[in-house]
Design an enzyme around this catalytic site. Sequence first.
Site, PDB file in Angstrom:
ATOM      1  N   TRP A 179     -33.512  -4.080 -17.622  1.00 14.69           N
ATOM      2  CA  TRP A 179     -34.780  -4.585 -18.149  1.00 14.69           C
ATOM      3  C   TRP A 179     -35.665  -4.988 -16.974  1.00 14.69           C
ATOM      4  CZ3 TRP A 179     -37.005  -9.565 -17.669  1.00 14.69           C
ATOM      5  CH2 TRP A 179     -38.273  -9.654 -18.272  1.00 14.69           C
ATOM      6  N   GLU A 220     -33.893  -1.341 -21.710  1.00 13.00           N
ATOM      7  CA  GLU A 220     -34.405  -2.310 -22.693  1.00 13.00           C
ATOM      8  C   GLU A 220     -35.927  -2.353 -22.668  1.00 13.00           C
ATOM      9  OE1 GLU A 220     -33.053  -6.320 -22.016  1.00 13.00           O
ATOM     10  OE2 GLU A 220     -34.038  -7.106 -23.816  1.00 13.00           O
ATOM     11  N   LYS A 222     -39.808  -3.599 -24.253  1.00  9.17           N
ATOM     12  CA  LYS A 222     -40.417  -4.854 -24.695  1.00  9.17           C
ATOM     13  C   LYS A 222     -41.839  -4.547 -25.140  1.00  9.17           C
ATOM     14  CE  LYS A 222     -40.739  -9.656 -23.116  1.00  9.17           C
ATOM     15  NZ  LYS A 222     -40.059 -10.650 -22.280  1.00  9.17           N
ATOM     16  N   ASP A 253     -33.855  -5.314 -28.345  1.00  3.34           N
ATOM     17  CA  ASP A 253     -33.876  -6.780 -28.344  1.00  3.34           C
ATOM     18  C   ASP A 253     -34.723  -7.219 -29.529  1.00  3.34           C
ATOM     19  OD1 ASP A 253     -34.974  -9.468 -27.837  1.00  3.34           O
ATOM     20  OD2 ASP A 253     -33.973  -9.326 -25.891  1.00  3.34           O
ATOM     21  N   HIS A 256     -38.386  -8.226 -29.091  1.00  2.00           N
ATOM     22  CA  HIS A 256     -39.260  -7.352 -28.310  1.00  2.00           C
ATOM     23  C   HIS A 256     -40.104  -6.407 -29.142  1.00  2.00           C
ATOM     24  CE1 HIS A 256     -36.949  -7.894 -24.268  1.00  2.00           C
ATOM     25  NE2 HIS A 256     -37.250  -9.030 -24.863  1.00  2.00           N
ATOM     26  N   HIS A 280     -29.633  -6.712 -28.278  1.00  2.04           N
ATOM     27  CA  HIS A 280     -29.814  -8.082 -27.830  1.00  2.04           C
ATOM     28  C   HIS A 280     -30.200  -8.869 -29.076  1.00  2.04           C
ATOM     29  CE1 HIS A 280     -30.400  -7.921 -23.182  1.00  2.04           C
ATOM     30  NE2 HIS A 280     -29.193  -7.591 -23.574  1.00  2.04           N
ATOM     31  N   ASP A 288     -41.525 -13.894 -28.104  1.00  2.00           N
ATOM     32  CA  ASP A 288     -40.146 -13.620 -27.689  1.00  2.00           C
ATOM     33  C   ASP A 288     -39.528 -14.909 -27.153  1.00  2.00           C
ATOM     34  OD1 ASP A 288     -37.825 -12.286 -26.944  1.00  2.00           O
ATOM     35  OD2 ASP A 288     -38.644 -11.709 -24.988  1.00  2.00           O
ATOM     36  N   ASP A 290     -36.687 -16.467 -27.793  1.00  2.00           N
ATOM     37  CA  ASP A 290     -35.248 -16.516 -27.537  1.00  2.00           C
ATOM     38  C   ASP A 290     -34.583 -17.776 -28.078  1.00  2.00           C
ATOM     39  OD1 ASP A 290     -34.584 -13.988 -26.057  1.00  2.00           O
ATOM     40  OD2 ASP A 290     -36.158 -14.712 -24.734  1.00  2.00           O
ATOM     41  N   ASP A 320     -28.906 -12.561 -26.786  1.00  4.81           N
ATOM     42  CA  ASP A 320     -29.920 -12.909 -25.790  1.00  4.81           C
ATOM     43  C   ASP A 320     -30.780 -14.047 -26.326  1.00  4.81           C
ATOM     44  OD1 ASP A 320     -31.644 -13.043 -23.686  1.00  4.81           O
ATOM     45  OD2 ASP A 320     -32.544 -11.061 -23.974  1.00  4.81           O
TER      46      ASP A 320
HETATM   47  C1  RNT Z   1     -36.356 -10.358 -21.396  1.00  9.01           C
HETATM   48  C2  RNT Z   1     -35.212  -9.536 -21.868  1.00  9.01           C
HETATM   49  C3  RNT Z   1     -33.982  -9.622 -21.030  1.00  9.01           C
HETATM   50  C4  RNT Z   1     -33.676 -11.017 -20.558  1.00  9.01           C
HETATM   51  C5  RNT Z   1     -32.322 -11.143 -19.884  1.00  9.01           C
HETATM   52  C6  RNT Z   1     -32.187 -12.440 -19.142  1.00  9.01           C
HETATM   53  O1  RNT Z   1     -37.394 -10.409 -22.289  1.00  9.01           O
HETATM   54  O2  RNT Z   1     -34.906  -9.865 -23.189  1.00  9.01           O
HETATM   55  O3  RNT Z   1     -32.913  -9.072 -21.723  1.00  9.01           O
HETATM   56  O4  RNT Z   1     -33.742 -11.947 -21.609  1.00  9.01           O
HETATM   57  O5  RNT Z   1     -32.091 -10.057 -19.121  1.00  9.01           O
HETATM   58 ZN    ZN Z   2     -33.110  -8.965 -23.991  1.00  9.56          ZN
END
Ligand code: RNT
Ligand code: ZN
Length: 412
Positions: A179, A220, A222, A253, A256, A280, A288, A290, A320
Amino acid sequence: MSYETAKAAFADWGVDTEAALDRLMTIPISMHCWQGDDVVGFERQTGTSGGGIQATGNHPGRARTPDELRADLNFAYAMIPGKHRLNLHAMYLDTDASPDRDEITYTHFEPWVDWAREQGIGLDFNPTFFAHAKADDNLTLSHPDAGIRDFWIEHGTRCREIAARMGAALGSPCINNIWVPDGYKDIPVDRMAARTRLEQSLDAMLATPQDTSHMRDAVESKLFGIGVEACTVGSHEFYMGYAIRKDTLLCLDMGHFHPTENIADKLSAVALSLGEILLHVSRPMRWDSDHVILLNDDILQMAHELVSGNLLGKTHIGLDFFDATISRTAAWVIGTRNMQKALLRALLMPLGTLKAAEDRLDFTTRLTVTEEFKDMPFGAVWSEFIARAEVPGGKALIGELDRYQASVSDRG
Ligand code: RNT
Ligand code: ZN
């Protein structure tokens, strides 16, 4: 309700709770190291994570060293049924040396491999393309400066070698997830140039073949990040095409995409064109963000698609999220157990009945069964699952989480 009563209730619908429990015990979840220390890492450098990702909060107990992080992980795994994996980022190297990102080698991660072997768990890996002076412009592999691109290509190439050595050492393929934060705050005039550079850098990084029984690459995408609102170079379309052409895994993810998109819906769509998928599992709130994953509809739908679409065999489940306002060990335990609870519910659905109803366009039965099933005793089956794994639940779990948190609260 006793497990035996619940077992009979599910059997009445043709659902075998024993088969569900056995299956759930074999599904590994890759727990991310970065919940334990707010995405700081052990590189002897200060500063925030950068790249538009941000842990907020200052709850006591952040792991400051690899030993502290491993102690926290050992505790968390002991509260989670089954054998799982650890997802390491390159910034979590364990060494007295201070190599730059383009100097890291397998040696710098050997303590992690030794620990993983002792614990009987597999490792996954990630190059770290953020929290570094050469990433301050939020451009790495797509930077217009070839010198900066080469620096990051070298980092990524080394990470792939490290991942392969980890996978070989542990006898379990290491998923190496790429990523990059690359993007623009304001509207770029030449998106094609940036994406072409990203593609060429990825090609250079992936040029050296690695044994897929030891490591596999994932990419990955986004939608946007804080500071890169106008354009993300590695967008979903970019990486979906790239993964298909280059036969890498695609990482989805859950934070994302646009908030109204259903990430679970994407699984079957991309699975038809991809060998394997990486997830993720995350919880975005307005962005995003998390957040720790809840046992909510998003996660339940994801688990349902994995089971219903027979995708567990080709999907690697990674987590994640990172919340620094609560106990970090509790965050791991709650989030990972929620993923397992969602999978258990999916495994306990009468899929044959539901699919048959859908096939004959009997949407009334489909709706009746899914809604009636919300009252089924999933909790009794989960209690049996944790009892067999000799892992606490309910008040006993809260007691363990509190006790451990108290033991780390005096960390500076
Ligand atoms: C960031 C991505 C990525 C990170 C990690 C720490 O938006 O989701 O995966 O969260 O690599
Ligand atoms: Zn991620």
